[in-house]
Write a protein that holds these residues in place. Sequence first.
Motif, mmCIF file in Angstrom:
data_model
loop_
_atom_site.group_PDB
_atom_site.id
_atom_site.type_symbol
_atom_site.label_atom_id
_atom_site.label_comp_id
_atom_site.label_asym_id
_atom_site.label_seq_id
_atom_site.Cartn_x
_atom_site.Cartn_y
_atom_site.Cartn_z
ATOM 1 N N GLY A 119 0.841 -1.193 0.000
ATOM 2 C CA GLY A 119 0.000 0.000 0.000
ATOM 3 C C GLY A 119 0.875 1.242 0.000
ATOM 4 N N ALA A 120 0.245 2.380 0.186
ATOM 5 C CA ALA A 120 0.917 3.670 0.035
ATOM 6 C C ALA A 120 2.180 3.800 0.900
ATOM 7 N N GLY A 121 2.219 3.103 2.047
ATOM 8 C CA GLY A 121 3.352 3.230 2.955
ATOM 9 C C GLY A 121 4.673 2.793 2.357
ATOM 10 N N ALA A 173 6.001 5.833 0.568
ATOM 11 C CA ALA A 173 6.071 7.095 1.318
ATOM 12 C C ALA A 173 7.479 7.695 1.305
ATOM 13 N N GLU A 174 8.485 6.831 1.502
ATOM 14 C CA GLU A 174 9.861 7.360 1.555
ATOM 15 C C GLU A 174 10.414 7.705 0.177
ATOM 16 N N SER A 175 9.643 7.422 -0.877
ATOM 17 C CA SER A 175 10.011 7.897 -2.221
ATOM 18 C C SER A 175 9.377 9.262 -2.480
ATOM 19 N N THR A 227 0.689 9.362 1.494
ATOM 20 C CA THR A 227 -0.218 8.270 1.873
ATOM 21 C C THR A 227 -1.631 8.877 1.967
ATOM 22 N N PHE A 228 -2.605 8.056 2.299
ATOM 23 C CA PHE A 228 -3.999 8.531 2.304
ATOM 24 C C PHE A 228 -4.494 8.898 3.690
ATOM 25 N N ARG A 229 -4.227 8.015 4.684
ATOM 26 C CA ARG A 229 -4.880 8.182 5.979
ATOM 27 C C ARG A 229 -3.946 8.627 7.097
ATOM 28 N N ASP A 230 -2.690 8.933 6.775
ATOM 29 C CA ASP A 230 -1.811 9.471 7.811
ATOM 30 C C ASP A 230 -2.244 10.916 8.091
ATOM 31 N N ILE A 248 -3.562 12.301 1.961
ATOM 32 C CA ILE A 248 -4.425 12.866 0.916
ATOM 33 C C ILE A 248 -5.862 13.047 1.405
ATOM 34 N N TRP A 249 -6.377 12.054 2.142
ATOM 35 C CA TRP A 249 -7.790 12.152 2.561
ATOM 36 C C TRP A 249 -7.987 13.111 3.740
ATOM 37 N N SER A 250 -6.889 13.717 4.240
ATOM 38 C CA SER A 250 -7.058 14.767 5.253
ATOM 39 C C SER A 250 -7.241 16.115 4.571
ATOM 40 N N MET A 285 -4.012 -3.688 -8.447
ATOM 41 C CA MET A 285 -5.448 -3.954 -8.249
ATOM 42 C C MET A 285 -6.305 -2.683 -8.240
ATOM 43 N N HIS A 286 -5.692 -1.513 -7.954
ATOM 44 C CA HIS A 286 -6.442 -0.253 -7.963
ATOM 45 C C HIS A 286 -6.127 0.610 -9.178
ATOM 46 N N GLY A 287 -5.550 0.008 -10.233
ATOM 47 C CA GLY A 287 -5.272 0.772 -11.448
ATOM 48 C C GLY A 287 -3.915 1.440 -11.431
ATOM 49 N N VAL A 290 -8.208 4.369 -12.637
ATOM 50 C CA VAL A 290 -8.010 4.158 -11.202
ATOM 51 C C VAL A 290 -9.314 3.582 -10.660
ATOM 52 N N VAL A 291 -9.193 2.567 -9.813
ATOM 53 C CA VAL A 291 -10.396 1.942 -9.245
ATOM 54 C C VAL A 291 -10.897 2.814 -8.096
ATOM 55 N N TRP A 292 -12.133 3.254 -8.203
ATOM 56 C CA TRP A 292 -12.699 4.117 -7.175
ATOM 57 C C TRP A 292 -13.532 3.315 -6.181
ATOM 58 N N GLY A 303 2.979 -1.685 4.345
ATOM 59 C CA GLY A 303 2.637 -0.270 4.167
ATOM 60 C C GLY A 303 1.189 -0.003 3.809
ATOM 61 N N THR A 304 0.285 -0.747 4.415
ATOM 62 C CA THR A 304 -1.134 -0.475 4.165
ATOM 63 C C THR A 304 -1.891 -0.452 5.487
ATOM 64 N N SER A 305 -2.848 0.467 5.590
ATOM 65 C CA SER A 305 -3.537 0.672 6.868
ATOM 66 C C SER A 305 -4.617 -0.371 7.111
ATOM 67 N N GLY A 306 -4.947 -1.158 6.092
ATOM 68 C CA GLY A 306 -5.948 -2.212 6.284
ATOM 69 C C GLY A 306 -7.355 -1.670 6.429
ATOM 70 N N LEU A 352 4.289 -5.817 7.728
ATOM 71 C CA LEU A 352 5.438 -4.912 7.809
ATOM 72 C C LEU A 352 4.881 -3.503 7.585
ATOM 73 N N ASN A 353 4.845 -2.702 8.631
ATOM 74 C CA ASN A 353 4.211 -1.387 8.536
ATOM 75 C C ASN A 353 4.838 -0.435 9.545
ATOM 76 N N LEU A 354 4.681 0.849 9.284
ATOM 77 C CA LEU A 354 5.245 1.849 10.198
ATOM 78 C C LEU A 354 4.689 1.674 11.614
ATOM 79 N N LYS A 377 10.146 1.772 9.450
ATOM 80 C CA LYS A 377 10.133 2.340 8.100
ATOM 81 C C LYS A 377 10.326 1.251 7.050
ATOM 82 N N ALA A 378 9.561 1.333 5.978
ATOM 83 C CA ALA A 378 9.628 0.310 4.929
ATOM 84 C C ALA A 378 11.055 0.130 4.401
ATOM 85 N N THR A 379 11.791 1.234 4.236
ATOM 86 C CA THR A 379 13.140 1.120 3.650
ATOM 87 C C THR A 379 14.099 0.358 4.568
HETATM 88 P P1 OAD Z 1 -3.148 4.402 3.850
HETATM 89 O O1 OAD Z 1 -2.755 5.829 3.767
HETATM 90 O O2 OAD Z 1 -4.503 4.079 4.323
HETATM 91 O O3 OAD Z 1 -2.123 3.610 4.789
HETATM 92 C C1 OAD Z 1 -0.742 3.742 4.643
HETATM 93 C C2 OAD Z 1 -0.052 2.935 5.748
HETATM 94 O O4 OAD Z 1 1.335 3.025 5.538
HETATM 95 C C3 OAD Z 1 -0.331 3.436 7.171
HETATM 96 O O5 OAD Z 1 -0.702 2.355 8.001
HETATM 97 C C4 OAD Z 1 0.997 4.042 7.620
HETATM 98 O O6 OAD Z 1 1.268 3.840 8.993
HETATM 99 C C5 OAD Z 1 1.991 3.267 6.773
HETATM 100 N N1 OAD Z 1 3.231 3.999 6.487
HETATM 101 C C6 OAD Z 1 3.422 5.328 6.325
HETATM 102 N N2 OAD Z 1 4.702 5.611 6.075
HETATM 103 C C7 OAD Z 1 5.366 4.427 6.074
HETATM 104 C C8 OAD Z 1 6.738 4.045 5.892
HETATM 105 N N3 OAD Z 1 7.696 4.948 5.634
HETATM 106 N N4 OAD Z 1 7.038 2.733 5.961
HETATM 107 C C9 OAD Z 1 6.078 1.804 6.230
HETATM 108 N N5 OAD Z 1 4.782 2.100 6.410
HETATM 109 C C10 OAD Z 1 4.434 3.382 6.331
HETATM 110 O O7 OAD Z 1 -2.863 3.765 2.400
HETATM 111 P P2 OAD Z 1 -3.364 2.378 1.798
HETATM 112 O O8 OAD Z 1 -3.541 1.364 2.867
HETATM 113 O O9 OAD Z 1 -2.499 2.064 0.653
HETATM 114 O O10 OAD Z 1 -7.598 3.550 -2.851
HETATM 115 O O11 OAD Z 1 -4.791 2.782 1.253
HETATM 116 C C11 OAD Z 1 -5.561 1.834 0.584
HETATM 117 C C12 OAD Z 1 -6.395 2.486 -0.475
HETATM 118 O O12 OAD Z 1 -7.142 3.555 0.100
HETATM 119 C C13 OAD Z 1 -5.608 3.164 -1.595
HETATM 120 O O13 OAD Z 1 -5.226 2.277 -2.602
HETATM 121 C C14 OAD Z 1 -6.562 4.207 -2.096
HETATM 122 C C15 OAD Z 1 -7.063 4.714 -0.773
HETATM 123 O O14 OAD Z 1 -8.297 5.312 -0.771
HETATM 124 C C16 OAD Z 1 -8.365 4.250 -3.685
HETATM 125 O O15 OAD Z 1 -8.169 5.416 -3.940
HETATM 126 C C17 OAD Z 1 -9.496 3.438 -4.252
#
Ligand code: OAD
Length: 243
Positions: free
Chosen positions: A20-22, A25-27, A31-34, A38-40, A116-118, A157-159, A184-187, A209-211, A227-229
């Motif tokens: 996932g976005a995490g 992040a270091e590139s 991310t979306f939910r930190d 983006i979603w903030s 999977m999300h385009g 992009v899959v919405w 790197g995904t918030s689940g 494996l997540n932050l 950190k992922a790196t």
């Molecule tokens: P989120 O932003 O929900 O989650 C990112 C996760 O990465 C969080 O749990 C962070 O703690 C973690 N993270 C941040 N920096 C990190 C680092 N340097 N190393 C390791 N982990 C790190 O993003 P996703 O889970 O990818 O979909 O979001 C899933 C989907 O929601 C996206 O594909 C997108 C979004 O809405 C659509 O737009 C349909």
Amino acid sequence: MAGRRQDKAIVPPSIVILTGAGISAESGVDTFRDKDGIWSKIDYRDVATPEGFARNPAMVHEFYNMRRERLKDIRPNAAHFALAKLEQAHPGEFLLVTQNIDSLHEQAGSRKLIHMHGQHDSALCALCEMRFPWEGAMSLETGCKACGSRGYVRPDVVWFGEMPYRMDEIFRALGTADLFISIGTSGNVYPAAGFVSQARQAGARTVELNLEPSEGVSHFDEAVHGKATEIVPAFVEKLLAGG
Ligand code: OAD
Ligand code: ZN
């Protein structure tokens, strides 16, 4: 007397990885939910749903034009390279599934990869449903490269509310997985957030494996937080050394 040789064939394990976005992040990818994610800053209902696109397509194009522009100059990091190395070195089945629309995994050398999300560099025609590579800005005037119509081309992009790509292949791989790693995904977003349960049902060892602990951390057998790196290359090295 010498011990009896074990005749049991050694089958290399099947690995499925979800990112996932995490991981990006270091590139420099947001991310979306930190906290500053983006979603903030923007309501996902406006830019990541079919209803939002129907209401205000110009705004949705502007959002993805900006993302596409920013994603142009980023480069893979040590975590992306470690996964490409794992794929190359692993003798068994391997599948990398990413929720990310950036192309950092392929830039790092990953090949067995499902977006999977385009993808940010792809367009989708809502009329003829053709997908084609896309560079630069997209607008209401953009013509479909397949059917020629205008006004129907949208980011590939899959919405929310839409079915992610290649789910049958993903579920097939999860059904025979021996090791599932979520990186790197918030689940928060299904169906990806449910992959760990599918893999567990198949008897796989599951690793997060997540932050920080994700929403679904309790579903995993093991978790490493950092950190992922740092944690992804370390985990891959351990795995390749037989651990
Ligand atoms: P989120 O932003 O929900 O989650 C990112 C996760 O990465 C969080 O749990 C962070 O703690 C973690 N993270 C941040 N920096 C990190 C680092 N340097 N190393 C390791 N982990 C790190 O993003 P996703 O889970 O990818 O979909 O979001 C899933 C989907 O929601 C996206 O594909 C997108 C979004 O809405 C659509 O737009 C349909
Ligand atoms: Zn078309």
